[in-house]
Design an enzyme around this catalytic site. Structure first.
Site, PDB file in Angstrom:
ATOM      1  N   ARG A 106      46.511  52.782  39.355  1.00  0.00           N
ATOM      2  CA  ARG A 106      46.417  51.594  38.488  1.00  0.00           C
ATOM      3  C   ARG A 106      47.168  51.883  37.214  1.00  0.00           C
ATOM      4  O   ARG A 106      46.919  52.905  36.561  1.00  0.00           O
ATOM      5  CB  ARG A 106      44.965  51.252  38.142  1.00  0.00           C
ATOM      6  CG  ARG A 106      44.886  50.278  36.953  1.00  0.00           C
ATOM      7  CD  ARG A 106      43.521  49.770  36.664  1.00  0.00           C
ATOM      8  NE  ARG A 106      43.095  48.835  37.694  1.00  0.00           N
ATOM      9  CZ  ARG A 106      42.087  47.970  37.540  1.00  0.00           C
ATOM     10  NH1 ARG A 106      41.431  47.906  36.401  1.00  0.00           N
ATOM     11  NH2 ARG A 106      41.745  47.159  38.516  1.00  0.00           N
ATOM     12  N   HIS A 133      48.158  42.633  42.062  1.00  0.00           N
ATOM     13  CA  HIS A 133      46.817  43.205  42.260  1.00  0.00           C
ATOM     14  C   HIS A 133      46.425  42.967  43.733  1.00  0.00           C
ATOM     15  O   HIS A 133      45.529  42.165  44.022  1.00  0.00           O
ATOM     16  CB  HIS A 133      45.846  42.532  41.289  1.00  0.00           C
ATOM     17  CG  HIS A 133      44.554  43.277  41.095  1.00  0.00           C
ATOM     18  ND1 HIS A 133      44.293  44.501  41.685  1.00  0.00           N
ATOM     19  CD2 HIS A 133      43.432  42.964  40.378  1.00  0.00           C
ATOM     20  CE1 HIS A 133      43.088  44.907  41.334  1.00  0.00           C
ATOM     21  NE2 HIS A 133      42.539  44.001  40.552  1.00  0.00           N
ATOM     22  N   GLN A 136      42.760  43.210  45.190  1.00  0.00           N
ATOM     23  CA  GLN A 136      41.933  42.071  44.757  1.00  0.00           C
ATOM     24  C   GLN A 136      42.132  40.883  45.706  1.00  0.00           C
ATOM     25  O   GLN A 136      41.184  40.143  46.014  1.00  0.00           O
ATOM     26  CB  GLN A 136      42.324  41.686  43.322  1.00  0.00           C
ATOM     27  CG  GLN A 136      41.566  40.499  42.763  1.00  0.00           C
ATOM     28  CD  GLN A 136      40.121  40.838  42.401  1.00  0.00           C
ATOM     29  OE1 GLN A 136      39.863  41.811  41.730  1.00  0.00           O
ATOM     30  NE2 GLN A 136      39.184  40.013  42.846  1.00  0.00           N
ATOM     31  N   ASP A 229      41.386  33.804  35.391  1.00  0.00           N
ATOM     32  CA  ASP A 229      41.415  35.217  34.987  1.00  0.00           C
ATOM     33  C   ASP A 229      41.466  35.239  33.461  1.00  0.00           C
ATOM     34  O   ASP A 229      41.690  34.207  32.825  1.00  0.00           O
ATOM     35  CB  ASP A 229      42.672  35.871  35.605  1.00  0.00           C
ATOM     36  CG  ASP A 229      42.834  37.352  35.249  1.00  0.00           C
ATOM     37  OD1 ASP A 229      41.830  37.992  34.883  1.00  0.00           O
ATOM     38  OD2 ASP A 229      43.969  37.870  35.345  1.00  0.00           O
ATOM     39  N   CYS A 270      38.477  37.304  39.202  1.00  0.00           N
ATOM     40  CA  CYS A 270      38.548  38.715  39.591  1.00  0.00           C
ATOM     41  C   CYS A 270      37.593  39.577  38.775  1.00  0.00           C
ATOM     42  O   CYS A 270      37.200  40.652  39.217  1.00  0.00           O
ATOM     43  CB  CYS A 270      39.985  39.217  39.449  1.00  0.00           C
ATOM     44  SG  CYS A 270      40.687  38.945  37.818  1.00  0.00           S
ATOM     45  N   ARG A 315      35.313  43.673  47.046  1.00  0.00           N
ATOM     46  CA  ARG A 315      36.334  44.655  46.657  1.00  0.00           C
ATOM     47  C   ARG A 315      36.128  45.950  47.441  1.00  0.00           C
ATOM     48  O   ARG A 315      37.070  46.588  47.890  1.00  0.00           O
ATOM     49  CB  ARG A 315      36.265  44.973  45.149  1.00  0.00           C
ATOM     50  CG  ARG A 315      36.545  43.814  44.194  1.00  0.00           C
ATOM     51  CD  ARG A 315      37.939  43.264  44.336  1.00  0.00           C
ATOM     52  NE  ARG A 315      38.980  44.286  44.290  1.00  0.00           N
ATOM     53  CZ  ARG A 315      39.375  44.952  43.198  1.00  0.00           C
ATOM     54  NH1 ARG A 315      38.849  44.683  42.033  1.00  0.00           N
ATOM     55  NH2 ARG A 315      40.328  45.868  43.264  1.00  0.00           N
TER      56      ARG A 315
HETATM   57  N1  NVA Z   1      44.957  40.131  34.580  1.00  0.00           N
HETATM   58  C1  NVA Z   1      43.894  41.105  34.393  1.00  0.00           C
HETATM   59  C2  NVA Z   1      43.242  41.424  35.684  1.00  0.00           C
HETATM   60  C3  NVA Z   1      42.057  42.367  35.585  1.00  0.00           C
HETATM   61  C4  NVA Z   1      41.436  42.683  36.909  1.00  0.00           C
HETATM   62  C5  NVA Z   1      44.471  42.331  33.741  1.00  0.00           C
HETATM   63  O1  NVA Z   1      45.543  42.784  34.160  1.00  0.00           O
HETATM   64  O2  NVA Z   1      43.867  42.844  32.796  1.00  0.00           O
HETATM   65  N1   CP Z   2      38.862  42.932  39.224  1.00  0.00           N
HETATM   66  C1   CP Z   2      39.135  44.203  38.864  1.00  0.00           C
HETATM   67  O1   CP Z   2      40.170  44.778  39.214  1.00  0.00           O
HETATM   68  O2   CP Z   2      38.172  44.774  38.095  1.00  0.00           O
HETATM   69  P1   CP Z   2      38.265  46.172  37.333  1.00  0.00           P
HETATM   70  O3   CP Z   2      39.316  46.024  36.264  1.00  0.00           O
HETATM   71  O4   CP Z   2      36.898  46.397  36.785  1.00  0.00           O
HETATM   72  O5   CP Z   2      38.672  47.225  38.335  1.00  0.00           O
END
Ligand code: NVA
Ligand code: CP
Length: 333
Positions: A106, A133, A136, A229, A270, A315
């Protein structure tokens, strides 16, 4: 279907049949878990989890799934590893690839996870980048399929910043799976044209459609799924909050939006979500801009139409499926 040895970096790399296969596998693993059937297929294997951004769901999903599969896991947070500071991604990939059977990443640009995958020699799984993602998506599609009994023809509207990982990935997933995707947002936040074009090509084959619009009333009328989101994603500077709140408030998921969608519609997110002021950031932003919620009202978030916690649970089952498929299903060569 045999996905052994494949990376999982974006759904663009997967055919609709492969995506459905992963969903079926996830459903099967979920049933096993619910029935208390052990599935420790990979005793003796280990996975590395690299997180350059924070996480609750993705990290826990990988750790629990790995444990259920009999595997060990190592969590590497930015502060406690050499990645990117003293050691390049290419070198890190070659080191971890010798010790681990799979690597989750990540972080920031998609090119980083692509580079990791190029040099690792073991499957690499994208746990979120700025652009995509994909794990997800499997959870979201499984949740929608469980609720409606199928995916083809489902109408999904995404409200908010549609240029980022979630908007991009939902558009790809819907286009591949024969769903009707609408990005409903201020046109500054429409997904990039090249990706829209590519998704329209997928949709042509699958029977799906892609619509980009600023009109909330028509976009949300009688849809099946309303999705949103956070307005500001991880890694973005605090200075953008003001502009985002100004631009995206008309695209907040409210009771009126859900009423327009109809009583059979579900709400997905998400997570994490700013639906009240019970978080440090939420409280700070709330006080600064005199607001009590952001992308979704607390009323919608807590309503019976909201399936966000079913989605969050999925998830784990879907990430497990990705690992099983790419590490090689037992008995499949
Ligand atoms: N768009 C958000 C998704 C988090 C799961 C981010 O990248 O922070
Ligand atoms: N939805 C998601 O990816 O959550 P986290 O950022 O908590 O992993």
């Amino acid at each position: 279907m045999n996905l052994k040895g494949r990376n999982f970096l974006t759904l663009k790399d997967y055919t609709p049949e492969e995506i459905v296969y992963l969903l079926d596998l996830a459903a099967d693993l979920k049933a096993k878990k619910k029935n208390g059937e052990l599935h420790e297929y990979y005793k003796g294997k280990n996975i590395a989890l690299i997180f350059e951004k924070t996480s609750t769901r993705t990290r826990c999903a990988f750790e629990v799934a790995a444990h259920d599969l009999g595997m060990g896991s190592t969590y590497l947070e930015p502060a406690s590893s050499q990645i990117g500071k003293k050691e390049s991604i290419a070198d890190t990939a070659r080191v971890l690839g010798r010790m681990y059977d799979g690597i989750e990443y990540r972080g920031f640009g998609q090119e980083i996870v692509e580079e990791l995958a190029k040099d690792a020699g073991v499957p690499v799984w994208n746990g979120l980048t700025n652009e995509y993602h994909p794990t997800q998506m499997l959870a979201d599609m499984l949740t929608i399929r469980e609720h409606f009994g199928g995916l083809k023809g489902i109408r999904l509207v995404y409200m908010g910043d549609a240029r980022y990982n979630m908007g991009n990935s939902l558009m790809i997933a819907c286009a591949k799976l024969g769903m009707h995707f609408t990005a409903c947002t201020n046109k500054k936040y429409f997904p990039n044209e090249a990706l829209v074009k590519q998704c329209r090509e997928y949709a042509e084959k699958s029977g799906g459609t892609i619509v980009l619009t600023e009109d909330v009333e028509s976009a949300t009328k009688n849809v099946d799924v309303v999705y949103t989101d956070v307005w500001v994603s991880m890694g973005e500077p605090d200075e953008v909050w003001e502009e985002r709140i100004h631009d995206l408030t008309p695209y907040k998921v409210t009771k009126q939006v859900m009423r327009n969608a109809g009583q059979n519609a579900i709400f997905l997110h998400c997570l994490p979500a700013f639906h009240d002021l019970n978080t440090k950031i939420g409280k700070g932003i709330g006080e600064k801009f005199q607001i009590s919620d952001m992308e979704v009202t607390d009323e919608v978030f807590e309503s019976a139409q909201s399936k966000v916690f079913e989605e969050a649970e999925n998830r784990m089952h879907t990430i497990k499926a990705v690992m099983v498929a790419t590490l090689g299903e037992p008995g499949k060569e």
